[in-house]
Design a protein around this motif. Structure first.
Motif, PDB file in Angstrom:
ATOM      1  N   PHE A 414       0.908  -1.136  -0.023  1.00 48.79           N
ATOM      2  CA  PHE A 414      -0.066   0.076  -0.032  1.00 48.79           C
ATOM      3  C   PHE A 414       0.624   1.363  -0.101  1.00 48.79           C
ATOM      4  N   LEU A 415       1.886   1.350   0.892  1.00 50.58           N
ATOM      5  CA  LEU A 415       2.553   2.563   0.846  1.00 50.58           C
ATOM      6  C   LEU A 415       3.350   2.754  -0.410  1.00 50.58           C
ATOM      7  N   LEU A 416       3.653   1.606  -1.154  1.00 48.05           N
ATOM      8  CA  LEU A 416       4.326   1.861  -2.577  1.00 48.05           C
ATOM      9  C   LEU A 416       3.486   2.335  -3.420  1.00 48.05           C
ATOM     10  N   LYS A 417       2.133   2.810  -3.126  1.00 50.63           N
ATOM     11  CA  LYS A 417       1.138   3.415  -3.996  1.00 50.63           C
ATOM     12  C   LYS A 417       1.194   4.835  -4.003  1.00 50.63           C
ATOM     13  N   MET A 418       2.060   5.353  -2.763  1.00 47.80           N
ATOM     14  CA  MET A 418       1.999   6.811  -2.413  1.00 47.80           C
ATOM     15  C   MET A 418       2.952   7.396  -3.333  1.00 47.80           C
ATOM     16  N   GLU A 419       2.352   8.675  -3.656  1.00 48.55           N
ATOM     17  CA  GLU A 419       3.078   9.609  -4.777  1.00 48.55           C
ATOM     18  C   GLU A 419       4.468   9.665  -4.706  1.00 48.55           C
ATOM     19  N   GLY A 420       5.496   9.354  -5.617  1.00 46.79           N
ATOM     20  CA  GLY A 420       6.865   9.581  -5.175  1.00 46.79           C
ATOM     21  C   GLY A 420       7.643   8.615  -4.398  1.00 46.79           C
ATOM     22  N   ILE A 421       7.007   7.638  -3.865  1.00 45.21           N
ATOM     23  CA  ILE A 421       7.543   6.480  -3.195  1.00 45.21           C
ATOM     24  C   ILE A 421       7.625   5.302  -4.176  1.00 45.21           C
ATOM     25  N   THR A 422       9.045   4.974  -4.152  1.00 51.41           N
ATOM     26  CA  THR A 422       9.443   3.831  -5.024  1.00 51.41           C
ATOM     27  C   THR A 422      10.006   2.521  -4.218  1.00 51.41           C
ATOM     28  N   THR A 423      10.337   2.613  -3.050  1.00 52.21           N
ATOM     29  CA  THR A 423      10.548   1.548  -2.252  1.00 52.21           C
ATOM     30  C   THR A 423      10.350   1.750  -0.908  1.00 52.21           C
ATOM     31  N   THR A 424       9.648   0.395  -0.258  1.00 47.57           N
ATOM     32  CA  THR A 424       8.927   0.681   1.215  1.00 47.57           C
ATOM     33  C   THR A 424       9.571  -0.606   2.022  1.00 47.57           C
ATOM     34  N   TYR A 425       9.749  -0.232   3.327  1.00 44.99           N
ATOM     35  CA  TYR A 425       9.914  -1.474   4.308  1.00 44.99           C
ATOM     36  C   TYR A 425       9.194  -1.012   5.496  1.00 44.99           C
ATOM     37  N   VAL A 426       8.511  -2.028   5.690  1.00 43.56           N
ATOM     38  CA  VAL A 426       7.527  -2.195   7.033  1.00 43.56           C
ATOM     39  C   VAL A 426       7.820  -3.211   7.843  1.00 43.56           C
ATOM     40  N   PHE A 427       7.861  -2.834   9.135  1.00 44.71           N
ATOM     41  CA  PHE A 427       8.603  -3.780  10.166  1.00 44.71           C
ATOM     42  C   PHE A 427       7.635  -3.705  11.328  1.00 44.71           C
TER      43      PHE A 427
END
Length: 511
Positions: A414-427
């Protein structure tokens, strides 16, 4: 309409394979080649196709496809030139040999074919078939050997059960685990073979196990399917329940009661729920990072999904998968190749194309879009609120303690769909471990390699996950202090693995 010019050996084969598609007219200057042809098979004309009259007689102006296949290259050139003049709308296929690459220069042809190359390609396909045939002969021998060993052991056993009572199974319990039906083989009798999936099985391992079970039944051997860990992700649970897949938790099984063991979708001892003292008879996988061995092994790292290998097996054995199995295999190939956006082979496309006409699209839609549980939604909300943006395009987010770690990849997606975001790490933290899920759409980044470097985890270029022990942080009781310590430790390792200076980060949030 199709016009084929040249009815030699090659032309005859083309006509035989094409006449069911559309009306065909065939031209050849040698009347002898048509002696065995029945009038009703197709229209044929004896004559020189370099003559405009002969082409008109064949209906050249009505043809949408013209195929020029004579053995004389200069003749083919003349015919091609004349056809282009008489019917420029026709799709023109011409024969050539590699020594004359410029033969048709200046003539608008749409496809040049080389019979020698075609023959070589056909031989290559037959070689692949022969190798697959040998693999399946070997597999059948292994399966029948399991059956023979099983029969030899059970033939002298006299059941002590009262009349009407079923034999015991290799399972210790028959409960529903993790919301999944954990019943055993169809007749509730101990099967000769146990098919083992990797821990926390995904759609590829589940579908592959289902397919192998189907194949083994063709050779008269029943099997049970077992797994370690749990069936995670709402999609995986929906897949198992909607398709009625019968699985047994490994903790409820006495493996020694089975005569044969097969392992699917992994070749690594680190992620299967049994130790290496058990002899493995069959090993099927598409990963090339394992340490397991077996009597029969088919490991193909060039393939995108183990389900593709099993689909190839089914097709070669003339086993048409039933709708539920076809749906499982299709979904497995889609998910393991990230819907063909990850490394994918032609065999994966071919297998998916074959299964597409057999699977149930309505059931597939239900599997792909299950209801989201409350905890996943709450974790998603915390991931959004707690996001930490690095260099304007990398999002890190700590979601705290979670019961269902499957919420992490959903949040990362879901965070990867945010505008301008290309990489996500959720922990987040669960069962004294820190679980991390990562995603990227940046082709310059290999997220699996970053996770391996930072935490010893792994995955694919665009998605990866890992778990690490909470360690010394386990003694920290204050939630805010724990959050700060975990966040800082995880962020530092990730940025080091990515080669990013920590001073480039941009702090974002207040929890």
């Amino acid at each position: 309409m199709i016009i084929v010019i040249g009815y030699g050996t090659f032309g005859r084969k083309v006509v035989n394979n094409t006449k069911a598609i559309d009306k065909i007219s065939v031209i050849d200057s040698n009347a002898v080649v048509f002696e065995s042809v029945e009038e009703a098979e197709f229209n044929f004309i004896v004559g020189d196709a370099t003559d405009e009259t002969i082409l008109n007689k064949a209906g050249i102006k009505d043809a949408d496809t013209v195929i020029v296949l004579t053995n004389e290259r200069e003749t083919n050139k003349k015919i091609a030139k004349l056809v282009s003049k008489l019917n420029p709308k026709a799709y023109l296929i011409v024969r050539n040999i590699v020594q004359y690459p410029d033969l048709y220069s200046g003539i608008e042809v749409h496809k040049i074919i080389y019979p020698v190359d075609c023959a070589a390609h056909e031989i290559l396909l037959e070689i692949e078939k022969s190798k697959l045939r040998r693999k399946l002969i070997d597999l059948e021998e292994i399966v029948k050997d399991i059956k023979k060993r099983y029969n030899s052991k059970t033939s002298n056993i006299v059941p002590s059960k009262s009349k009407g009572e079923k034999y015991s199974t290799g399972s210790k319990d028959n409960n529903v685990i993790n919301g999944i039906d954990a019943s055993k083989s169809d007749d509730n009798k101990l099967a000769p073979c146990l098919i083992i999936m990797h821990n926390n099985p995904d759609p590829d391992s589940i579908a592959s196990a289902m397919a192998l079970k189907t194949i083994m039944m063709k050779w008269g051997v029943s099997s049970d399917i077992a797994y370690g860990g749990k069936i995670g992700f709402d999609e995986n649970k929906a897949m198992v329940n909607l398709l009625g897949v019968k699985l047994t938790p490994i903790d409820n099984i006495d493996i020694s009661n089975y005569e044969g063991v097969a392992v699917v979708d992994t070749s690594s001892s680190k992620i299967i729920p049994i130790d290496t003292t058990y002899k493995i008879d069959i090993l099927l996988d598409h990963h090339n990072n394992g340490d397991l061995t077996a009597n029969y092994m088919d490991i193909r790292p060039d393939i995108g999904a183990t389900a593709t290998i099993l689909t190839e097996y089914l097709s070669h054995l003339n086993i048409v998968p039933k709708q539920k199995l076809a749906t499982a295999l299709y979904y497995a190939i889609c998910t393991d190749t990230n819907y063909f956006k990850r490394k994918t082979s032609k065999k994966d496309f071919d297998a998916a194309g074959y299964l597409q006409d057999l699977m149930d699209p309505k059931t597939l839609d239900l599997i792909e879009n299950p209801d989201m549980d409350t905890e996943s939604m709450e974790a998603l909300a915390r991931a959004i609120t707690n996001r930490n943006i690095i260099k304007n395009n990398i999002a890190l987010s700590y979601v705290g303690h979670i019961k269902n770690r499957d919420a992490l990849p959903k949040a990362a997606d879901f965070l990867l769909k945010m505008e301008g975001i290309t990489t996500t790490y959720v922990f987040g933290i669960s069962e004294n471990k820190i679980h991390i899920s990562a995603r990227t759409k940046d082709l310059r980044i290999d997220i699996g390699e970053i996770m391996r470097t930072a935490f010893g985890g792994g995955g694919h270029q665009s998605s990866a996950a890992t778990s690490i022990d909470l360690g010394i942080f386990e003694s920290v009781s204050d939630k805010k202090s724990l959050k700060n310590l975990v966040e800082e430790a995880i962020k530092t390792r990730i940025l080091e693995a990515m080669g990013i200076d920590e001073t480039d980060s941009t702090k974002k949030y207040e929890e």
